[in-house]
Design an enzyme around this catalytic site. Structure first.
Site, PDB file in Angstrom:
ATOM      1  N   LYS A 224     -13.215  14.013   7.675  1.00 36.50           N
ATOM      2  CA  LYS A 224     -12.719  12.584   7.077  1.00 36.50           C
ATOM      3  C   LYS A 224     -12.613  11.551   8.707  1.00 36.50           C
ATOM      4  CE  LYS A 224     -13.171  13.720   2.807  1.00 36.50           C
ATOM      5  NZ  LYS A 224     -14.540  12.705   1.863  1.00 36.50           N
ATOM      6  N   LYS A 225     -12.225  12.085   9.575  1.00 38.22           N
ATOM      7  CA  LYS A 225     -11.927  11.403  10.800  1.00 38.22           C
ATOM      8  C   LYS A 225     -12.899  11.186  11.522  1.00 38.22           C
ATOM      9  CE  LYS A 225      -6.937  12.342  11.063  1.00 38.22           C
ATOM     10  NZ  LYS A 225      -6.783  12.972   9.867  1.00 38.22           N
ATOM     11  N   LEU A 226     -14.105  11.820  11.123  1.00 33.82           N
ATOM     12  CA  LEU A 226     -15.476  10.895  11.820  1.00 33.82           C
ATOM     13  C   LEU A 226     -16.370   9.944  11.630  1.00 33.82           C
ATOM     14  CD1 LEU A 226     -17.600  14.725  12.195  1.00 33.82           C
ATOM     15  CD2 LEU A 226     -15.985  13.621  14.048  1.00 33.82           C
TER      16      LEU A 226
END
Length: 771
Positions: A224-226
């Site tokens: 998700k942090k991409l």
């Protein structure tokens, strides 16, 4: 998933026991089983590829006997942390404020028909949940304790969507998993009462599910942090100013700390933590990194027991028998209180044991009265456990990407936040919130205070909660002679440092608006992601301003307008168009001014104005203003500080006027009370607070520990006393009102430090609760 070294928990067929007690059978050493040599894959992963060659082999693998020690320790720690969590983040200590029994309050349950029980019964629900967590910790009546915990936990969880977050969801998942596991086979009271359960093997899938669950938490959070906002450093940029990152600022700038340490480090750790913990060679580094990470999080965010729960999960990736080796180092007199340290768990019917050859023959099955026969062929329960493990793992990987099903929850996020693991990916700020009602009979239009009838602020960001809030308002307003009201919301939000923009259509009556969790929200305004590159320009503009000038960036849609009021405190306020075309209407003057890109105009203070977007595409503009009242106050503070310093060092040559005499008083709080000039009073109050903040920051370890202990004591004290009152009411009925008032007042007693600072809370440092 099986970590390397799981074979330490696999017992050969000639082991009949292994509790380490003299009155129990010991390992048969007369005939050793012949064990085939381990292959490379087995040494690295803990299993061979042949273990997946057939359904039978898979069932045997997942039900392989494994040492229960690590699972038992985790069970104990999880139960203890949940018992603490219930009094804090679950809200037992302030339950009466949380539910406000009988008050006209708007609630946000998962299902609109779900209602909290009467107040005294809610306390009973929490008591059941607390006793369940204690039972899990002690391993007492384990299965019943798990059911008590998860039934009440999920009920409370479903009652309030405004309190939903990833870690609360994780607690419920772990509680559910433990209910189906044999986690009471080690260091449990059940084991003392039932010898067959004491120190008995557990199937490998018990560890597999927990390890996969924690792996998913880390890895999906990393995926998700991409997101571009995180990678570019916009999601949590404010964290770089926290004192925890001061060591990094010795070699990096604040912007570099934000981009490389906060965002880059967070991304790298989440993506790799599960892998680092899995393998023997990298596990020590993984434990160090995740421990440092969670210790920092415990100071950065108000997330209750989450950081400590994640710390408790790390040892699950170690060899399952690590507690035996760890506690064996303690002095022998303490062993009676510590978990069993002798190797060799006893057999369990929950596991499938291999038929090991002894001298060319199958090992005989000669169970004694104290042992359980070893199961060498999978039974129905083993196959069912294997099917459940596969379904659960697939479901947990699927849910974070199932937002094509729950489309009504997509409000500028990747879907329903509760099971997405998109932790800290979005930060929001709200600049403007307006609630307008229209009487359906008279047509009268009025405004409501944002947040009326509710404690929550989270409804502003979620369409489902906004719908529930509008319906609740329409039900409450008739009490104030407003019939069949229409409710309109004008909410401006900035996500990850973008323009402030509307999140919902302000022209839609939300009471009658359609909403479904399975259809896109028709009155959700799109996020203007095309304007994201402007954020670099924002930073350049803000860096060119002085400290007294503030700025707000606005983006709006064609055909809509922003109505705004310029306070008397704001001087030199202007609006400048960055993109598109707007028409500014000065309400009192009844005049319109059209502004193109790059043009600006001053706005009169103490008056309303409207900004209409008249271009074909979205308009972008900014307000630039100076808070003249605050600026003047800061100038006065600087002048008073100079006078105070000159008086104290003896360089002041002129006598002070009477209104300034409190500046030289030695008693800070007394001088503040005696001050007649309001500016002097504010100055002294500010100095006292700054002095208290400095004192608390510079406090030694014992002072900090004492402050922490006192705070927690009064928190737990109130929870215990209010619970006792509620249970007494259920058992014997309500007492006289005077008695009940005295009891509640006694429960509300606060610690001396808090009583001395009732004029306002101290803010020691930046903090942020999980969204």
């Amino acid at each position: 998933m099986e970590a390397r070294g799981e074979g330490a928990g696999v017992q050969s067929a000639d082991l009949t026991s292994g509790s380490g007690n003299e009155d129990e059978p010991v390992e048969d050493t007369t005939a050793q089983a012949v064990k085939p040599p381990e292959g490379r894959m087995k040494r690295i992963f803990g299993f061979e590829k042949e273990d997946f060659s057939s359904w039978h082999r898979i069932v045997c693998l997942l039900n392989r006997p494994t040492d229960p020690a690590a699972l038992g320790i985790f069970r104990c720690m999880f139960g203890m942390l949940m018992a603490i969590d219930i009094t804090q983040e679950r809200g037992l200590s302030h339950l009466d404020y949380k539910y406000l029994d009988g008050a006209p309050i708007c609630r946000f349950p998962l299902f609109s028909s779900l209602e909290p029980l009467p107040m005294d019964w809610m306390y009973l629900v929490y008591v059941v949940m607390f006793l369940g967590s204690v039972g899990i910790m002690l391993g007492l009546f384990y299965r019943l304790s798990c059911l008590m915990f998860i039934a009440t936990y999920w009920y409370v969880f479903f009652l309030d969507k405004t309190a939903w977050n990833n870690h609360s969801y994780l607690y419920g998942l772990i509680g559910f998993q433990l209910t189906l596991m044999d986690a009471n086979r080690y260091w449990s009271l059940d084991g003392l009462m039932k010898p067959k359960k004491r120190n008995a093997d557990v199937p490998l899938w018990n560890y597999t599910l927990l390890r996969v669950q924690i792996f998913i938490v880390y890895f999906i959070a990393g995926i998700k942090k991409l997101d571009a906002d995180w990678v570019e450093g916009y999601s949590m940029s404010y964290l770089a100013h926290h004192w925890l990152f001061e060591p990094f600022q010795m070699i990096l700038s604040v912007d570099q700390v934000s981009l490389l340490v906060v965002h880059g480090g967070g991304l790298a750790l989440d993506l790799t933590a599960g892998y680092l913990l899995f393998f023997d060679a990298t596990r020590p580094f993984g434990i160090v990194f995740v421990s440092y990470f969670h210790c920092m999080n415990s100071q950065l965010f108000s997330i209750g027991m989450f950081a400590y729960t994640m710390l408790a999960t790390s040892p699950l990736f170690c060899y399952p028998d690590w507690p035996r080796r760890f506690f064996a180092r303690f002095p022998a007199p303490l062993w009676v209180l510590l978990p069993i340290t002798a190797p060799g768990p006893q057999p369990s019917s929950s596991c499938v044991y291999p038929e090991v050859q002894k001298g060319g023959k199958k090992a005989p099955k000669t169970p004694s009265s104290n042992t359980t026969p070893k199961v060498s062929q999978p039974r129905f329960r083993h196959k069912l456990a294997t099917v459940f493990a596969f379904i659960y793992v697939v479901e947990q990987f699927f849910l974070p990407y199932s937002h094509f099903i729950t489309q009504g929850y997509n409000n500028w996020t990747n879907g329903l936040y509760g099971y997405s693991w998109d932790m800290m990916v979005h930060s929001r700020s709200h600049q403007h919130v307006k609630i307008t009602y229209k009487d359906g009979t008279t047509g009268e239009v009025g405004y409501l205070n944002p947040g009326v009838f509710t404690h929550s602020r989270r409804w502003k960001d979620h369409g489902d909660m906004l719908k529930q809030y509008a319906v609740c308002l329409s039900a409450n307003l008739p009490r104030y002679n407003i019939t069949e009201p229409e409710i309109y919301f004008d909410i401006w939000v900035s996500i990850n440092e973008r323009f402030q923009q509307r999140i919902f259509d302000p022209r839609v009556d939300i009471v009658k608006a359609d909403w479904s969790p399975f259809r896109p929200n028709p009155w959700l305004m799109p996020l203007l992601v095309d304007l994201s590159p402007w954020r670099t320009k924002f930073q350049e503009i803000e860096s060119s301003l002085d400290n007294q000038t503030e700025i707000v960036f606005i983006a709006d849609f064609p055909g809509l307008h922003l109505e705004n009021f310029v306070s008397e405190d704001l001087g030199n306020t202007s609006v400048q168009v960055l993109q598109g075309q707007v028409t500014v209407e000065i309400t009192e003057e009844n005049k319109n001014y059209t502004l193109e890109t790059g043009q600006q105009m001053k706005l009169p203070h103490g008056a309303y104005h409207k900004v209409y977007t008249v271009s074909e595409g979205p308009s972008c503009y900014m307000y630039v203003y100076v808070n003249t009242t605050e600026a003047a106050l800061q100038q006065n503070f600087t002048r008073l500080l100079g006078i105070q310093e000159r008086v104290r060092n003896g360089t002041e040559t002129e006598p002070l006027p009477p209104e300034l005499l409190p500046l030289i008083a030695t008693d800070d709080q007394g001088s503040e009370v005696n001050a007649t000039d309001p500016v002097v009073q504010l100055f002294l109050r500010r100095q006292r607070r700054m002095k208290e903040v400095k004192k608390r920051r510079e406090a030694n370890v014992m002072e900090r520990l004492n402050r922490f202990t006192v705070k927690k004591y009064y928190l737990l004290r109130r929870g215990f006393l209010m619970t006792s009152i509620a249970l007494r009411n259920l058992a014997f009925g309500l007492p006289p009102v005077d008695q009940l008032t005295r009891e509640v007042a006694f429960a509300n007693m606060k610690e001396p430090l808090q009583e001395a600072n009732q004029d306002g809370p101290l803010k020691e440092e930046a903090g942020h609760g999980e969204l």
